[in-house]
Write an enzyme that holds these catalytic residues in place. Sequence first.
Site, PDB file in Angstrom:
ATOM      1  N   ASP A  73      -0.768  -7.227   1.159  1.00  0.00           N
ATOM      2  CA  ASP A  73       0.277  -5.999   1.363  1.00  0.00           C
ATOM      3  C   ASP A  73       1.417  -6.136   1.535  1.00  0.00           C
ATOM      4  O   ASP A  73       2.005  -5.971   2.478  1.00  0.00           O
ATOM      5  CB  ASP A  73      -0.541  -5.327   2.525  1.00  0.00           C
ATOM      6  N   HIS A 131       1.036  -1.217   0.085  1.00  0.00           N
ATOM      7  CA  HIS A 131      -0.077   0.128   0.080  1.00  0.00           C
ATOM      8  C   HIS A 131       0.830   1.197   0.166  1.00  0.00           C
ATOM      9  O   HIS A 131       0.292   2.216  -0.351  1.00  0.00           O
ATOM     10  CB  HIS A 131      -1.127  -0.127   1.120  1.00  0.00           C
ATOM     11  N   SER A 184       4.040   2.174   8.609  1.00  0.00           N
ATOM     12  CA  SER A 184       3.440   1.100   7.536  1.00  0.00           C
ATOM     13  C   SER A 184       4.945   0.536   6.619  1.00  0.00           C
ATOM     14  O   SER A 184       5.826   1.237   6.478  1.00  0.00           O
ATOM     15  CB  SER A 184       2.813   1.664   6.491  1.00  0.00           C
TER      16      SER A 184
END
Length: 864
Positions: free
Chosen positions: A720, A666, A814
Amino acid sequence: MFLGRNAERRHYYAWIPLRCRPPQNASLGGCPYQKLPLTVNALDQTPVGGRQRAEKCHWLLFIRCKSNDLDLEATLQFLPTPDAKKLEKSPMRRRKLWIVVGLVAAAAALSLLTGLLVWRLHLHRDVAVTRVYVGSMAIANQRFLPDYEDPGSGPFAKMASLVSQQLRVMYNANTVLGKYFRRTSVETFSDDGGDTVTTYYHSEFDIPASQLASVDAAIQSLQTAAGSQQSRQGRVLLKPQHALDIDSVVARAIDPRMTSSSLLVKKSFNVHVQEGGVIQSPGFPDSSYPSDVYLEWRLRADAAYRVRLDFQTLILEDDCQHDFVKIYDSLAPIEQTAIAEHCGIPHRSLSFVSSGSVMLVTLVTNEAKNFPGFIANFSQVPLAPPDCGGPLSGDVGIFSSPFFPSSYPPRTACVWNIQVSKGKLVKVKFRKFYIGNDSNDCSRDYVEVNGRRLCGAKVGSTAVASRSNRMTVKFNSDWSYVDQGFFAAYEAFTPSDSCPGRFRCTNDLCVDSRVRCDSVDDCGDASDEDDCGTCAPNVFRCRNGRCVLWTMVCNGKDDCADGSDEFKCEKSVAMTTCPDSSFRCRNGRCVDKVNPECDGDDDCEDASDEESCQCGSEPYRSSRIVGGEAAQEDELPWQVSLHVAGQGHACGASVLSSRWLLTAAHCVQDKGSVRHSQADQWEAFLGQHELSRANEWTVRRKVMRIVAHRDFDQLTFDNDVALMELESDVPLNQHIWPICLPSPAHRFPDGQEAWITGWGATREGGAAVNILQKAKVHIINSSVCNNAMNNEVKDGMLCAGVLKGGVDACQGDSGGPLSVISPSRRVFLAGVVSWGNGCARRNKPGIYTRVTRYRSWIKEHSGV
Ligand code: ARG
């Protein structure tokens, strides 16, 4: 005229010789009685027999003309009568009925005998099959009335009868169709604006099995015949005042799953989309959808508008033979207008736009396994697409298929004419490209550039250049099955230096010169792998260019030294697959010990469990994201800060080797004009502790290549995970060191202590911080987690956190590691920071990509 006993609508048909005039008045009573009362009044025809199919309550009438040619047969629909009771009770009529019964019985016996004889002689092998064709017919000389949406209304019945007659005439004009036609039921009508109404119908045929193909073909031929000869014949054959001006006819055999005899409930809902709203499967979201239903939602927009449908959720059984949602660019399930079919949980967001003012959504379920179903928003959008084609001037620009990232509508054609400054050439790069299935000739949906058609799904960028300062790009979609479409950017370039310092692919895309001849198609047209000097014919070329004998491929040994000779070894892997819980040694042996890799003991005979253990050996010296504390320098040598050009820190990543990093997919998605999927937008900072200040050992590297998981789902965040290849090797030392990758069998038990690290926000909504943080969390049981997270946690995800809240990863973390220290004090990468519901909220753990699931994907794409 048919007399029904109750309000139910049933259809009754008669077979009459073609030359007979249709009876003015005929009645059939009895159904569901077993008698055969039949009256045909005021006719110059004589009824000669009738036959009831008790199980379905259908009638066939045989009527003979007085003066006539009996070789020809025709069909006639008997319409419902309003005064059923009266007629049924009249004694006069009853007597008549009895006479008719006698006649009918005699004729039935006669025809049975004849039938048997004929059957014995030649037809006994040709079993008749009932086939339903669904069609639509545009009628030009009719104005739409609101009553046409109500099948119980007078205008509906009147129009339906005209349509049925018209169809009958059209069928009869065709030798094949006329012979096998049984009945038509008009389902609904739509307003096409002006003086055009479209009617949607089902026509049923009883067809000998051997004739199915010719009936299919004949039905399709109506489409081309309508509006020309066929409808003129129709008009001639109907009384002039009843003539319908047929514009077009589209019909196909119905999807057999929609007529299965196990379907107990069939229901239609009429929806006007003008105001916007939602449709949902029954019971959604509190209970699963019912079994054995056929449900359809007829969505109608105002004239000059399209229907737009956006699914918020769609969760069905994953076998489309059992349960499915099918969407049509029509108000009836005509196969030719099917634009999408879905079951299971789709991988991308689903959003559709119709070509005209109607759309049909159908839900078919069977008895086994019911799931939550779907909810979708509907609205209307103007018919004229906002940016479909037209001139594009300026030396840079973007354009996309209509309604992108929603699916493009069917039956759409756009032409863009690009013109850049004189003396320059045009280069178009397709950043997203999903145009139907890849077929050889791209004959259905396609993009045409420079006269070359492109279709299918293209991952990575695909680029095409012109030979002049103009370029024409066409987009075309056919009637059925749509896809997400494309998003493209164009730019002018000067022919001589179109790729300064980089390799120029045949398609004019520029890629880093070092990716040439690395056995990976970086250009998208594989031109970076052309002329690479292959290995000898019986020799395998490794990813790193080395040549090894084919006999060494898939022998369980890494002869290439980059593992590429052992990647795609389906046979050998299949022969030596280990149970999920055990570690597979290089020689194929399975080891049952829990997490044997890099634990200091040789558990495999070939010691392969202790190979590649130059990793994770710098365990945290002490404990202290949200609820964390500053890390010590050098404590986390695998932690990477990823910067986007001009924006600074954006995501975390982990060092896997001197060349490769692992992050979240992502992080590397394009957002509007921001091109995060492009390697040249990124820089990696390794050996960093404070974001604002580099250490003398900090290494800053450009990214040469990004490999994002191709099934990453923007909606669910499934898969992801992404790899980044650095422009050149980084030195490995105590400041920069790889983390250990767990084998697919590696276990991270519930409750185990794990660490999250990164420069992300220290509170929900906060900003990135300067000093690298770390925090202790625990692995959380997947079912507990799924309960807390709305069942959004997929198999490839792992939950970790502190359920009472206060400790979690957050924005900016992330892509970074969720790590676990093994008993032998090595650090393993258990997860990649992926998503969460806010940050550090009570009962909302963080969700991570489960690395064990992607171990072989990592190996395959990076060799690590
Ligand atoms: N998606 C976020 C990022 O881009 C990370 C979210 C993690 N959230 C959480 N609550 N664990 O940085």
